[in-house]
Design an enzyme around this catalytic site. Structure first.
Site, PDB file in Angstrom:
ATOM      1  N   VAL A  26       0.839  -1.210   0.000  1.00  0.00           N
ATOM      2  CA  VAL A  26       0.000   0.000   0.000  1.00  0.00           C
ATOM      3  C   VAL A  26       0.877   1.264   0.000  1.00  0.00           C
ATOM      4  O   VAL A  26       0.719   2.154  -0.844  1.00  0.00           O
ATOM      5  CB  VAL A  26      -0.956   0.000   1.218  1.00  0.00           C
ATOM      6  CG1 VAL A  26      -1.660   1.347   1.369  1.00  0.00           C
ATOM      7  CG2 VAL A  26      -1.974  -1.127   1.086  1.00  0.00           C
ATOM      8  N   GLY A 104      -0.222 -18.807  -0.551  1.00  0.00           N
ATOM      9  CA  GLY A 104       0.580 -20.004  -0.784  1.00  0.00           C
ATOM     10  C   GLY A 104       0.388 -20.569  -2.185  1.00  0.00           C
ATOM     11  O   GLY A 104       0.001 -19.837  -3.105  1.00  0.00           O
ATOM     12  N   SER A 107      -2.982 -20.068  -3.974  1.00  0.00           N
ATOM     13  CA  SER A 107      -3.158 -18.654  -4.340  1.00  0.00           C
ATOM     14  C   SER A 107      -2.289 -18.312  -5.552  1.00  0.00           C
ATOM     15  O   SER A 107      -2.691 -17.534  -6.419  1.00  0.00           O
ATOM     16  CB  SER A 107      -2.748 -17.754  -3.170  1.00  0.00           C
ATOM     17  OG  SER A 107      -3.323 -18.217  -1.983  1.00  0.00           O
ATOM     18  N   ASP A 130       3.938 -22.688   5.698  1.00  0.00           N
ATOM     19  CA  ASP A 130       4.462 -24.005   5.316  1.00  0.00           C
ATOM     20  C   ASP A 130       5.850 -23.977   4.663  1.00  0.00           C
ATOM     21  O   ASP A 130       6.486 -25.026   4.520  1.00  0.00           O
ATOM     22  CB  ASP A 130       3.496 -24.697   4.347  1.00  0.00           C
ATOM     23  CG  ASP A 130       2.236 -25.183   5.054  1.00  0.00           C
ATOM     24  OD1 ASP A 130       2.242 -25.244   6.286  1.00  0.00           O
ATOM     25  OD2 ASP A 130       1.254 -25.501   4.354  1.00  0.00           O
TER      26      ASP A 130
HETATM   27  O1  F6P Z   1      -1.768 -22.312   5.587  1.00  0.00           O
HETATM   28  C1  F6P Z   1      -1.151 -23.529   5.610  1.00  0.00           C
HETATM   29  C2  F6P Z   1      -1.786 -24.390   6.662  1.00  0.00           C
HETATM   30  O2  F6P Z   1      -1.689 -23.781   7.924  1.00  0.00           O
HETATM   31  C3  F6P Z   1      -1.229 -25.792   6.686  1.00  0.00           C
HETATM   32  O3  F6P Z   1      -0.052 -25.917   7.452  1.00  0.00           O
HETATM   33  C4  F6P Z   1      -2.393 -26.557   7.245  1.00  0.00           C
HETATM   34  O4  F6P Z   1      -2.333 -27.890   6.849  1.00  0.00           O
HETATM   35  C5  F6P Z   1      -3.589 -25.856   6.661  1.00  0.00           C
HETATM   36  O5  F6P Z   1      -3.167 -24.546   6.383  1.00  0.00           O
HETATM   37  C6  F6P Z   1      -4.789 -25.825   7.561  1.00  0.00           C
HETATM   38  O6  F6P Z   1      -5.818 -25.171   6.893  1.00  0.00           O
HETATM   39  P1  F6P Z   1      -7.187 -24.737   7.594  1.00  0.00           P
HETATM   40  O7  F6P Z   1      -6.901 -23.606   8.505  1.00  0.00           O
HETATM   41  O8  F6P Z   1      -8.041 -24.356   6.454  1.00  0.00           O
HETATM   42  O9  F6P Z   1      -7.671 -25.931   8.342  1.00  0.00           O
END
Ligand code: F6P
Length: 321
Positions: A26, A104, A107, A130
């Site tokens: 931004v 990630g 996305s 991750d």
């Molecule tokens: O964003 C990644 C992550 O945190 C992973 O490590 C995990 O497996 C997943 O998202 C969990 O997703 P949610 O919050 O949708 O259960």
């Protein structure tokens, strides 16, 4: 033709440092004379036309906050042709010419489609705990997540040691053993179970029993959620060794909290880089930092990476047991 308006969104699982990235995008955009639109709830907000105007003050006092002020979501609708067409209509209606997507691998795939299929200049910023994306040594959020998990595991160590128990601790990572490996080494755990490598219960239990005979009674075993469930591992160890075992699932605490300095600085550097690239007419790229230097790769090459240090870390854990 010079661009006038940039959009920014966060998508997928949130991670500490996303706010610092939004702030950087931004403020760098505004400093370069661009208008900025924030898109709420990731790609879903594009479909539902949830657009807000962002100014300098909109991003005050957020560099130190976990989560994302733009909220985030995993949009199923955006995977459909119809959803994408609706998203495109929103971009057009709001005159958003270029886009920064913070998220990630899922996305990144969305960003790649916008860029390649619909010709919307889009740049991806690696936002996931991750740490499983190409083109960057670290993703925004992974450092904080590891430290958050470590803090809890250190506390578990106190009770594991005092009560001479085996503890199985589940950390996040569905397809990625990054957090598990980092905390296993950082917390001095005896073993780790990750999705990237096969795992042998017999060997684990033999090691526990051998250690037990030599007087080593407390063990900490880290499990990445995608590799096994802590409850099952704990139950199997109890049945196979007859020793007292407990399990802990750390869960979503790992996604929240104040971002550590490494995540804030990475996010700030990459936000500036994304704006710069878009102003130069680039699209379909992901930015990162490799060996200290800002690095740019094609989005098509940035999705999914296996940790380079898996075998070194596994060996280290074995050696230090
Ligand atoms: O964003 C990644 C992550 O945190 C992973 O490590 C995990 O497996 C997943 O998202 C969990 O997703 P949610 O919050 O949708 O259960």
């Amino acid at each position: 033709m010079a661009i006038k308006k940039i959009g920014v969104l966060t998508s997928g699982g949130d991670g500490p440092g996303m706010n610092a990235a939004i702030r950087s995008v931004v403020r760098c955009s505004l400093s370069n004379g661009l208008e900025v639109s924030g898109i709420m709830r990731g790609y879903q907000g594009l479909i539902d036309e949830e657009i807000i105007r962002l100014n300098h003050r909109s991003v005050s006092n957020i560099i130190n906050r976990g989560g994302t002020i733009l909220k985030t979501a995993r949009s199923k609708e955006f995977k459909t042709e119809e959803g994408q067409k609706q998203a495109l209509a929103t971009l057009k209606k709001h005159s958003i010419e270029v886009l920064v997507v913070i998220g990630g691998d899922g996305s990144y795939r969305g960003a790649q489609e916008l860029s390649e299929k619909y010709n919307i200049p889009t740049i991806g910023l690696p936002g996931t705990i991750d740490n499983d994306l190409c083109g960057t040594d670290q993703t925004i959020g992974c450092n904080t997540a590891v430290n958050t998990a470590l803090e809890s595991i250190d506390k578990i160590r106190d009770t594991a040691h005092s009560m001479e128990r085996i503890f199985v601790i589940e950390v996040m990572g569905n397809h990625s053993g990054y957090i598990a490996l980092e905390v296993a080494v950082g917390a001095g755990a005896e073993d780790v179970i990750i999705p990237e490598r096969p795992f042998d219960y017999d060997l684990l239990c033999q090691n526990i029993l051998r250690g037990n005979k030599l007087g080593k009674i407390s063990w900490m075993i880290i499990v990445a959620e995608g590799a096994a469930k802590a409850y099952d591992v704990s139950d199997t160890i109890k049945k196979m060794t007859g020793l007292e075992t407990r399990f802990v699932v750390l869960g979503h605490v790992q996604r929240g909290g104040t971002p550590v300095s490494a995540d804030r600085i990475l996010a700030t550097r990459l936000g500036a880089q994304a704006v710069d690239l878009l102003m130069k007419g680039e699209s379909g790229k992901a930015v990162g930092v490799l060996q200290g230097e800002v690095n740019v790769v094609d989005l098509s090459r940035a999705c999914k990476r296996e940790n380079d240090h898996i075998d070194e870390y596994l060996e280290l854990i074995k050696l230090l047991r």
